[in-house]
Design an enzyme around this catalytic site. Structure first.
Site, short mmCIF file in Angstrom:
data_model
loop_
_atom_site.label_atom_id
_atom_site.label_comp_id
_atom_site.label_asym_id
_atom_site.label_seq_id
_atom_site.Cartn_x
_atom_site.Cartn_y
_atom_site.Cartn_z
N HIS A 276 0.80 -1.22 0.00
CA HIS A 276 0.00 0.00 0.00
C HIS A 276 0.83 1.27 0.00
O HIS A 276 0.31 2.37 0.07
CB HIS A 276 -0.93 0.00 1.21
CG HIS A 276 -1.94 -1.09 1.13
ND1 HIS A 276 -3.02 -1.03 0.28
CD2 HIS A 276 -2.00 -2.28 1.76
CE1 HIS A 276 -3.71 -2.15 0.40
NE2 HIS A 276 -3.11 -2.93 1.28
N ARG A 277 2.16 1.12 -0.07
CA ARG A 277 2.99 2.32 -0.01
C ARG A 277 2.67 3.26 -1.15
O ARG A 277 2.68 4.48 -0.99
CB ARG A 277 4.47 1.95 -0.07
CG ARG A 277 4.99 1.42 1.22
CD ARG A 277 6.37 2.02 1.54
NE ARG A 277 6.81 1.50 2.81
CZ ARG A 277 7.50 0.38 2.95
NH1 ARG A 277 7.84 -0.31 1.89
NH2 ARG A 277 7.86 -0.04 4.13
N GLY A 278 2.39 2.68 -2.32
CA GLY A 278 2.12 3.50 -3.50
C GLY A 278 0.89 4.37 -3.31
O GLY A 278 0.91 5.56 -3.61
#
Lengths: 352, 517
Positions: A276-278
């Site tokens: 989910h970093r993006g």
């Protein structure tokens, strides 16, 4: 080493490069910036010049790692004996981590000079410490030795630097904005490290001949009289510095509506991004862009303008031709947002 | 003392070196290797006493350039600190570690290096590459080399005067207008590789104007760039030249190390015992270099050790009272205190898979190659070896995955390969050679190809020349100790012929029965 620094605002073109630096300055929690591109595409010049635009921070006078005032760590001469050094306004540091650096100079180590002269075991801060609350810049980050990448990942993930070596045992905070640049043709970046970068920019060669001549013209003017050149750009620099400081001050107040967040999630799902970093980086970047533009709420245009910056380096790619992946990204964004691209928002965020 | 235009233009390499001596911000000059030593001897005569040329140590690593060594009574300044603002000579640009190269290029030094001229730009070197100045007449050239012209001391004076005049040199508006047009006519790479091309050209022009005693750079001087730098052979194409460029210095890569040919003839690479395993990685023994994790410290074994300062002090400090060192004085350090760090770097064998997915391979061959590459991949993963992938396709060769232990990435890359386009096998091998040179472990190269190379390093469609290039590059690989193997179906005539022609072992694959010899 006080060689004059080419002003950031005098860089020709390269809007995405310049705007993304401003975005991460406005919200360092976006988490790092990676610049891809061939040699000589003004990557390093932009980063060096960018240091001049960083907001000031408050830190104890003479502290090597700019620790937060009021939380003395006892690491330096200034506060090691329980002293309370006066806080001072300092420019957030930009520390360059050179390729081939020794581990000691990255993590910090025993201060040999003081060990010899005074017989005390004192700690000498390394790059990670000196970059605390500032920027750590690694040119040619893809050529960095593996064991240094390990050190870097440890510190970047935890926000602290743990030193256990030659008689010193120190833990100190090390949270910095990681800026890396490199030419992907010369070596790949390890996926764990790639993932640490919130935004990435593919810095392209200037296409227009006029722009190239303008680059040479400005560079020669700068070579010949750096002082006068800097003076002629000072107004623009100050303007941008204020814009960044203002954005940083009000960033938490910029609203991020649920509709925007669901768009982010939809695009991420459609592109099958890992982790989910993006998404988080994308939402933060869009908010930083809105803050730079002085707007109260994140809208679709802000999301459209920052999608490629936050997501491009996280797409699964075809090795022979990265273009289709980027096209898929553009398609997914356009479909989800019903809005073609971000227009000129990036250049407007620079005040142009 | 002022030079005349004729002096300057008579000898392009000399003109470029003069500009380098004058302008502190030029990145450097690439010279023809032919007369490199004479050129730098001449250059050194023009420089003031404090600025003697420095030699970049051969095969230097980044850390060698960066770090100082300091012990009480023994100090050695770091190379880059000594070299700042100076001109350095780099006798073996191809042998330089990529990190060291990047460090050198980002430091305030000017570089003079010998490089062979080739029609392809030399990847990654932003150096001016003037025309080679040897006279066309071989007898004259020989005579010149036997008795080099007497150095002219007045040139040193001209360089000195030009340095003083440089900050005053202006550019006429017409000069700017002409610059882009003239630069477009020059051969790719003439002004170095990168976007700084026009900046380099402008700096050199400013230096020449200063040498000529001109107050400004005019259109006329800009036009003369074509006299000093080689011109493009054909009309400038609209295609972006960067697209065609190649990540590594191709000409240097093509040049096999000395006597490479003999090595290749004398000792053909060993046949692998069991296909597809191409040799196991060895744990690198501990070494006392600067890179890698520290394993332990020990006393130095050689005469010129890289002392680990902290470990040495840690050893010496407890004995100071015994040795009678007064408090606060410098500690006494004896020879038995000296310690070096023993380090270990990542190692393990490196396998390079060259996967030919060009048109001539056809769908079936490529499928076969993909299967073989995947088999090698899982094998290598189990033994903690790294695999790199070079893919030929769409008329290009790319280092799709540099040697790494990330099987997932290599797997994805392998699976995405489809058969299309011409076969730039030489370029793929040049990439393999460069990767082998950088590898710090035993290297094997698995060629999944029919060997029908038809695109040369320069990108021309010329099967004959491509074949010659392939042989030279294979010899270069053999000289590095890398083992190359061809993998193809047993019934594949062209592949078998290719292997025989180059003295390479062939691993025959049958789609149903797996690997056989």
């Amino acid at each position: 080493m006080a060689s004059p620094i080419y002003p950031f605002v005098a860089i020709v073109g390269q809007t995405a490069l310049r705007a993304s630096l401003c975005l991460v300055a406005a919200d360092p929690r976006i988490g790092g910036l990676l610049l891809f591109g061939r040699r000589g595409t003004s990557k390093s010049t932009a980063v060096r010049g960018f240091a001049e635009l960083l907001p000031e921070i408050e830190a104890p006078e003479g502290c090597p790692i700019q620790c937060l005032p009021g939380e003395p760590l006892g690491l330096c001469r200034a506060c090691e004996n329980g002293g309370r050094p006066r806080p001072a306004r300092v420019r957030a540091p930009l520390v360059t981590l050179p390729l081939g650096a020794a581990e000691d100079s990255v993590t910090g180590s025993l201060d040999i000079g003081r060990a010899l002269a005074e017989g005390v075991r004192a700690f000498e801060a390394g790059c990670l410490g000196r970059a605390h609350r500032g920027v750590l810049y690694i040119d040619e980050v893809n050529l960095l030795e593996d064991h240094l990448v390990d050190l870097l990942l440890d510190a970047a993930a935890s926000g602290t630097n743990v030193v256990e070596r030659e008689g010193v045992s120190v833990t100190h905070p090390a949270s910095f904005l990681l800026v890396g640049s490199g030419n992907p043709q010369e070596g790949e970046i390890r996926p764990q490290l790639l993932d640490r970068f919130g935004l990435s920019v593919r810095v392209e060669t200037l296409a227009r001949e006029d722009d190239r001549v303008e680059v040479a013209r400005r560079r020669i003017a700068f070579d010949q009289d750096p002082g006068a050149f800097d003076l002629s750009w000072r107004g623009r620099s100050a303007e941008l510095r204020e814009r960044i400081a203002a954005a940083r001050a009000r960033i938490e107040k910029v609203a991020l509506p649920d509709s925007g967040l669901s768009t982010v999630a939809r695009v991420a799902a459609r592109l099958a991004l890992e982790g989910h970093r993006g998404e988080i980086a994308w939402a933060r970047a869009a908010r930083a862009l809105a803050a730079l533009l002085g707007e109260a709420e994140v809208g679709l245009p802000h999301l459209a303008a920052t999608a490629a910056l936050a997501l491009a380096h996280r797409l699964p790619q075809d090795v022979l031709d990265p273009q289709p992946a980027l096209d898929r990204l553009a398609e997914a964004v356009e479909e989800a947002l019903a809005f073609p691209g971000g227009g000129d928002l990036l250049s407007r965020s620079l005040g142009e | 003392m002022i030079l005349t235009k004729d002096d300057l233009l008579a000898d392009p390499e000399r003109a470029a070196l003069l500009a380098l001596a004058v302008h502190p911000k030029l990145a450097g000059v690439a010279l023809s290797p032919d007369r490199f030593e004479e050129r730098i001897a001449e250059l050194s005569l023009w420089l003031p006493p404090g600025e003697a040329l420095l030699r970049v140590p051969a095969a230097a690593r980044a850390s060698d350039l960066l770090h100082a060594e300091r012990l009480p009574g023994w100090e050695k300044e770091a190379f880059l600190a000594r070299a700042a603002g100076r001109i350095v000579t780099l006798a073996h640009p191809a042998g330089l570690d990529p990190a060291a190269r990047a460090l050198l290029l980002s430091s305030p030094v000017r570089i003079v290096a010998p490089m062979d001229r080739e029609d392809v730009p030399r990847g990654g070197w932003p150096l001016l590459s003037p025309r080679s100045s040897s006279p066309a007449d071989p007898v004259l050239a020989l005579r010149e080399r036997l008795s080099p012209p007497e150095p002219d001391p007045s040139i040193a004076a001209a360089v000195h005067a030009a340095r003083l005049a440089l900050p005053e040199v202006r550019f006429e508006e017409k000069a700017w207008a002409a610059l882009a047009g003239v630069a477009r006519r020059l051969a790719p790479g003439a002004l170095g590789d990168g976007d700084g091309r026009l900046v380099s050209a402008a700096r050199a022009l400013a230096a020449w104007a200063a040498l000529l005693g001109h107050p400004s750079v005019g259109e006329g001087l800009v036009e003369r760039l074509g006299d000093i730098f080689p011109l493009r052979e054909s009309a400038p194409s609209t295609a972006c030249p960067e697209r065609a460029s190649h990540p590594y210095p191709p000409r240097d890569a093509l040049e096999p190390p000395e006597d490479a040919g003999d090595v290749a003839k004398a000792a053909p690479p060993e046949l692998p015992a069991v296909a597809p395993s191409l040799g196991k990685g060895r744990r690198s023994p501990g070494e006392t270099g600067r890179e890698g994790r520290v394993l332990y410290h020990r006393r130095p074994a050689d005469r010129r050790p890289r002392i680990d300062v902290a470990a040495t002090l840690r050893r010496a400090l407890p004995f100071q009272r015994l040795r009678g060192t007064p408090a606060g004085a410098r500690p006494h350090i004896r020879e038995e205190d000296l310690r070096v760090a023993v380090r270990r770097r990542r190692s393990g064998a490196v396998h390079l898979v060259v996967l030919d997915a060009s048109g001539s391979m056809g769908g079936e061959r490529v499928r076969l190659g993909r299967g073989a590459a995947l088999a090698l991949l899982s094998e290598a993963h189990l033994s903690r070896e790294s695999v790199g992938l070079i893919v030929i396709g769409r008329g290009e060769a790319r280092l799709a995955v540099p040697p790494m232990r990330a099987p997932e990435r290599v797997r994805r890359a392998v699976l995405s390969a489809r058969a299309t386009g011409g076969t730039p096998l030489p370029r793929a091998l040049a990439i393999a050679l460069e990767a082998a040179r950088r590898a710090k472990a035993p290297v094997s190269v698995l060629l999944v190809t029919d060997g029908r190379a038809n695109l040369t390093l320069a990108g021309d469609r010329d099967p004959e020349r491509a074949g010659v290039e392939v042989s030279r590059l294979l010899a270069g690989l053999a000289a590095l100790g890398a083992r190359a193997v061809v993998l193809a179906r047993g019934s594949d005539g062209p592949a078998r012929e290719f292997a025989e022609r180059n003295g390479l072992p062939l691993i025959a694959v049958h789609p149903l029965h797996g690997f056989t010899r």
